[in-house]
Design a protein around this motif. Structure first.
Motif, PDB file in Angstrom:
ATOM      1  N   ARG A  25     -44.274   7.391  66.840  1.00  0.00           N
ATOM      2  CA  ARG A  25     -43.707   6.044  66.993  1.00  0.00           C
ATOM      3  C   ARG A  25     -42.814   6.163  68.224  1.00  0.00           C
ATOM      4  N   VAL A  26     -43.261   5.637  69.364  1.00  0.00           N
ATOM      5  CA  VAL A  26     -42.601   5.868  70.648  1.00  0.00           C
ATOM      6  C   VAL A  26     -41.725   4.685  71.046  1.00  0.00           C
ATOM      7  N   SER A  27     -40.479   4.984  71.456  1.00  0.00           N
ATOM      8  CA  SER A  27     -39.549   3.980  71.967  1.00  0.00           C
ATOM      9  C   SER A  27     -39.393   4.211  73.475  1.00  0.00           C
ATOM     10  N   PRO A  28     -39.887   3.289  74.313  1.00  0.00           N
ATOM     11  CA  PRO A  28     -39.797   3.462  75.763  1.00  0.00           C
ATOM     12  C   PRO A  28     -38.425   3.082  76.312  1.00  0.00           C
ATOM     13  N   ARG A  36     -36.822  12.165  67.548  1.00  0.00           N
ATOM     14  CA  ARG A  36     -35.657  11.603  66.871  1.00  0.00           C
ATOM     15  C   ARG A  36     -35.757  11.631  65.360  1.00  0.00           C
ATOM     16  N   GLY A  37     -36.800  12.187  64.798  1.00  0.00           N
ATOM     17  CA  GLY A  37     -36.902  12.255  63.348  1.00  0.00           C
ATOM     18  C   GLY A  37     -38.234  11.764  62.843  1.00  0.00           C
ATOM     19  N   ILE A  38     -38.264  11.432  61.574  1.00  0.00           N
ATOM     20  CA  ILE A  38     -39.491  11.002  60.915  1.00  0.00           C
ATOM     21  C   ILE A  38     -39.460   9.500  60.706  1.00  0.00           C
ATOM     22  N   GLY A  40     -40.729   7.001  58.443  1.00  0.00           N
ATOM     23  CA  GLY A  40     -41.330   6.824  57.116  1.00  0.00           C
ATOM     24  C   GLY A  40     -42.188   8.011  56.747  1.00  0.00           C
ATOM     25  N   TYR A  41     -43.382   7.742  56.234  1.00  0.00           N
ATOM     26  CA  TYR A  41     -44.341   8.793  55.912  1.00  0.00           C
ATOM     27  C   TYR A  41     -45.541   8.724  56.838  1.00  0.00           C
ATOM     28  N   ALA A  42     -45.372   8.094  58.023  1.00  0.00           N
ATOM     29  CA  ALA A  42     -46.514   7.837  58.879  1.00  0.00           C
ATOM     30  C   ALA A  42     -46.479   8.518  60.238  1.00  0.00           C
ATOM     31  N   ALA A  43     -45.311   8.876  60.774  1.00  0.00           N
ATOM     32  CA  ALA A  43     -45.259   9.396  62.139  1.00  0.00           C
ATOM     33  C   ALA A  43     -43.911  10.037  62.440  1.00  0.00           C
ATOM     34  N   LEU A  44     -43.845  10.699  63.582  1.00  0.00           N
ATOM     35  CA  LEU A  44     -42.572  11.186  64.115  1.00  0.00           C
ATOM     36  C   LEU A  44     -42.032  10.144  65.075  1.00  0.00           C
ATOM     37  N   ARG A  45     -40.723   9.980  65.119  1.00  0.00           N
ATOM     38  CA  ARG A  45     -40.088   9.057  66.056  1.00  0.00           C
ATOM     39  C   ARG A  45     -39.766   9.814  67.333  1.00  0.00           C
ATOM     40  N   ALA A  46     -40.099   9.213  68.475  1.00  0.00           N
ATOM     41  CA  ALA A  46     -39.837   9.842  69.765  1.00  0.00           C
ATOM     42  C   ALA A  46     -39.310   8.795  70.737  1.00  0.00           C
ATOM     43  N   ARG A  47     -38.477   9.251  71.666  1.00  0.00           N
ATOM     44  CA  ARG A  47     -37.975   8.379  72.729  1.00  0.00           C
ATOM     45  C   ARG A  47     -38.447   8.938  74.065  1.00  0.00           C
ATOM     46  N   VAL A  48     -38.897   8.051  74.950  1.00  0.00           N
ATOM     47  CA  VAL A  48     -39.330   8.444  76.294  1.00  0.00           C
ATOM     48  C   VAL A  48     -38.547   7.635  77.323  1.00  0.00           C
ATOM     49  N   ALA A  49     -38.338   8.230  78.497  1.00  0.00           N
ATOM     50  CA  ALA A  49     -37.560   7.574  79.542  1.00  0.00           C
ATOM     51  C   ALA A  49     -38.373   6.538  80.311  1.00  0.00           C
ATOM     52  N   ALA A  50     -39.699   6.651  80.297  1.00  0.00           N
ATOM     53  CA  ALA A  50     -40.548   5.716  81.042  1.00  0.00           C
ATOM     54  C   ALA A  50     -40.316   4.290  80.545  1.00  0.00           C
ATOM     55  N   PRO A  51     -40.274   3.334  81.473  1.00  0.00           N
ATOM     56  CA  PRO A  51     -40.092   1.947  81.058  1.00  0.00           C
ATOM     57  C   PRO A  51     -41.328   1.436  80.312  1.00  0.00           C
ATOM     58  N   PRO A  52     -41.162   0.408  79.483  1.00  0.00           N
ATOM     59  CA  PRO A  52     -42.317  -0.138  78.764  1.00  0.00           C
ATOM     60  C   PRO A  52     -43.307  -0.800  79.722  1.00  0.00           C
ATOM     61  N   GLN A  53     -44.580  -0.719  79.391  1.00  0.00           N
ATOM     62  CA  GLN A  53     -45.641  -1.402  80.127  1.00  0.00           C
ATOM     63  C   GLN A  53     -46.124  -2.555  79.265  1.00  0.00           C
ATOM     64  N   ASN A  54     -45.979  -3.780  79.751  1.00  0.00           N
ATOM     65  CA  ASN A  54     -46.350  -4.977  78.980  1.00  0.00           C
ATOM     66  C   ASN A  54     -45.630  -5.031  77.639  1.00  0.00           C
ATOM     67  N   GLY A  55     -44.378  -4.600  77.616  1.00  0.00           N
ATOM     68  CA  GLY A  55     -43.568  -4.676  76.416  1.00  0.00           C
ATOM     69  C   GLY A  55     -43.770  -3.548  75.418  1.00  0.00           C
TER      70      GLY A  55
END
Length: 66
Positions: A25-28, A36-38, A40-55
């Motif tokens: 689950r990526v946060s741009p 950044r953690g888990i 729910g029961y579906a994915a790992l949370r991650a943060r990336v520095a790249a700006p969002p593309q089309n939101g």
């Protein structure tokens, strides 16, 4: 597959070629990148520095080697 803390991660899957697939689950646009953690029961949370593309986080950010 179990994590270092012993929690079961049901979403982690092994492939026939011996690779491991982990849904993210990526946060741009983050100031600091990393795992950044888990999510729910579906994915790992991650943060990336790249700006969002089309939101949304682009595919390149979600296929990064950590």
């Amino acid at each position: 597959m179990a994590s270092a803390t012993g929690r079961h991660l049901p979403f982690v899957r092994g492939t026939r070629s011996g690779e491991v697939e982990v849904p993210l689950r990526v946060s741009p646009g983050a100031k600091h990148r990393g795992l950044r953690g888990i999510y729910g029961y579906a994915a790992l949370r991650a943060r990336v520095a790249a700006p969002p593309q089309n939101g949304k986080a682009d595919a390149k950010g979600s296929r990064t080697s950590w």
